[in-house]
Design a protein around this motif. Structure first.
Motif, PDB file in Angstrom:
ATOM      1  N   VAL A   1       0.442  -1.077   0.168  1.00  0.00           N
ATOM      2  CA  VAL A   1      -0.286  -0.087  -0.116  1.00  0.00           C
ATOM      3  C   VAL A   1       0.734   1.165  -0.290  1.00  0.00           C
ATOM      4  CG1 VAL A   1      -1.945   1.277   1.530  1.00  0.00           C
ATOM      5  CG2 VAL A   1      -2.022  -0.643   1.125  1.00  0.00           C
ATOM      6  N   LEU A   2       0.900   1.994  -0.897  1.00  0.00           N
ATOM      7  CA  LEU A   2       1.507   3.908  -0.945  1.00  0.00           C
ATOM      8  C   LEU A   2       1.341   4.825  -0.029  1.00  0.00           C
ATOM      9  CD1 LEU A   2       1.594   4.217  -5.183  1.00  0.00           C
ATOM     10  CD2 LEU A   2       2.968   2.630  -3.279  1.00  0.00           C
ATOM     11  N   GLU A   3       1.717   4.904   0.147  1.00  0.00           N
ATOM     12  CA  GLU A   3       1.872   5.852   1.271  1.00  0.00           C
ATOM     13  C   GLU A   3       1.192   7.373   0.740  1.00  0.00           C
ATOM     14  OE1 GLU A   3       0.939   6.381   4.290  1.00  0.00           O
ATOM     15  OE2 GLU A   3       0.826   4.140   4.568  1.00  0.00           O
ATOM     16  N   GLU A   4      -0.161   8.740   1.428  1.00  0.00           N
ATOM     17  CA  GLU A   4      -0.042   9.777   0.277  1.00  0.00           C
ATOM     18  C   GLU A   4       1.377  10.387   1.071  1.00  0.00           C
ATOM     19  OE1 GLU A   4      -1.438   8.051   2.961  1.00  0.00           O
ATOM     20  OE2 GLU A   4      -2.875   9.692   3.530  1.00  0.00           O
ATOM     21  N   ASN A   5       1.781  11.245  -0.102  1.00  0.00           N
ATOM     22  CA  ASN A   5       2.130  12.535   0.280  1.00  0.00           C
ATOM     23  C   ASN A   5       2.093  13.648   1.259  1.00  0.00           C
ATOM     24  OD1 ASN A   5       3.776  14.887  -0.445  1.00  0.00           O
ATOM     25  ND2 ASN A   5       3.746  14.655  -2.145  1.00  0.00           N
TER      26      ASN A   5
ATOM     27  N   LEU B   1       0.905  17.155  -0.506  1.00  0.00           N
ATOM     28  CA  LEU B   1      -0.222  16.831  -1.535  1.00  0.00           C
ATOM     29  C   LEU B   1      -0.835  17.929  -1.432  1.00  0.00           C
ATOM     30  CD1 LEU B   1      -1.560  15.340  -3.762  1.00  0.00           C
ATOM     31  CD2 LEU B   1      -3.112  14.666  -1.869  1.00  0.00           C
TER      32      LEU B   1
ATOM     33  N   LEU C   1      -4.442   7.008  -4.867  1.00  0.00           N
ATOM     34  CA  LEU C   1      -3.067   7.303  -4.991  1.00  0.00           C
ATOM     35  C   LEU C   1      -3.464   5.360  -5.593  1.00  0.00           C
ATOM     36  CD1 LEU C   1      -0.131   7.444  -4.806  1.00  0.00           C
ATOM     37  CD2 LEU C   1      -0.396   7.084  -2.722  1.00  0.00           C
ATOM     38  N   ASN C   2      -4.077   5.223  -4.337  1.00  0.00           N
ATOM     39  CA  ASN C   2      -3.177   3.259  -4.823  1.00  0.00           C
ATOM     40  C   ASN C   2      -4.775   2.592  -5.628  1.00  0.00           C
ATOM     41  OD1 ASN C   2      -1.716   2.482  -2.681  1.00  0.00           O
ATOM     42  ND2 ASN C   2      -2.665   3.554  -1.318  1.00  0.00           N
TER      43      ASN C   2
END
Lengths: 106, 191
Positions: A25-29, A32, B30-31
């Motif tokens: 799972v990517l972590e948001e910037n 942002l 994002l995901n």
């Protein structure tokens, strides 16, 4: 041998399909929102500039059209006046020299 | 805050509500974008684009679906558009390379052999899968990708895709069958 290859292929197909599930799972910037806000401001100022440009252009266009109309009207009246004067002069000359309509080439 | 209230405040241009919406849904967007684009930087840029679109078009949102569904829909549409524009660029690159000006098509499809290293192997698999997904029709691709996304139900997918649940089931089934076929043919050639 053929069976072995077939099994290897099927195994690879399964593994490849499963690779989709293994994504982390990517972590948001964290910046942002700041980035979005900055972009929003840029777009706002751009659209304001564009509006001013479009407004200026439309004003200039209206002025140009008006100018062309005025020039056309003036030119038309001047030409008409000239023509009238010429006609009047021709009539006067005709009258002074007593030229008949049929003798005149005017 | 209730969803309708959030939408109302968004429509009035309330900055704090917008910030809250960005914070609440950014990871999800994002995901989701990443599942389509397979590239973190592009997914981050697209996330930004999605929220700008949310801000600009919320006035036209009629609240006939959940806010999250609407945001997903924007993310999916933008992801597909991004992929299409990438494809166009690649096609142009192919043309350029044919005429001998450049050879920048290196990243189009795939590795010719399976790399021994584990990480490389996974990357290769991901690339091969991306290639196979790329060959699917858009609706199959969307249904399959969303079904792989964390705990998304068929009902949610059908709502995002504006179609029935049975259509979603059938699209996912067809997508899986097609993917298996394509991958099978690929590995038959390259193994």
């Amino acid at each position: 041998m053929k069976n072995l290859k077939e099994n290897q292929i099927l195994g690879e197909v399964e593994k490849t399909l499963l690779s989709f599930d293994n994504d982390s799972v990517l972590e948001e910037n964290p910046f942002l929102y700041t980035r979005i806000k900055a972009e929003k401001d840029i777009r706002n100022s751009r659209s304001k500039k564009n509006f001013a440009l479009r407004f200026g252009f439309s004003q200039a266009l209206v002025l140009l059209i008006l100018l062309i109309n005025i020039v056309t009207v003036v030119y038309y009246y001047e030409r008409n006046a000239k023509q009238n004067m010429q006609d009047k002069l021709v009539l006067e000359l005709r009258h002074d020299f007593q030229i008949e309509q049929s003798q005149s080439s005017f | 805050m209730e969803e309708l209230e959030i939408i109302k405040k968004l429509k009035n241009g309330d900055e704090d509500t917008f910030r809250m919406v960005v914070q609440r849904y950014s990871r999800m967007v994002l995901n989701c974008s990443y599942k389509f684009l397979r590239n973190k930087e592009s997914a981050e840029d697209l996330t930004q684009e999605v929220f700008l679109e949310v801000y600009e078009s919320v006035k036209t949102f009629r609240a006939d679906s959940k806010l999250s569904t609407w945001i997903y829909r924007i993310a999916v549409t933008k992801s597909l558009n991004h992929l299409k524009s990438m494809k166009r660029k690649k096609r142009f690159a192919v043309l350029v390379s044919i005429f001998g000006k450049d050879d920048s098509v290196k990243d189009i499809p795939l590795a010719d052999s399976i790399a021994p290293d584990k990480e490389l192997e996974n990357k290769d698999r991901a690339r091969i899968l991306a290639w196979a997904l790329d060959k699917l029709p858009d609706n199959q691709r969307v249904a399959f990708t969303l079904s792989k996304y964390d705990e998304m139900s068929y009902e949610e997918i059908s709502s995002i895709m504006k179609t029935s649940i049975s259509s979603v089931e059938s699209l996912i089934h067809r997508a899986k069958t097609n993917l298996k076929k394509k991958l099978y043919n690929y590995y038959k050639k390259h193994l």
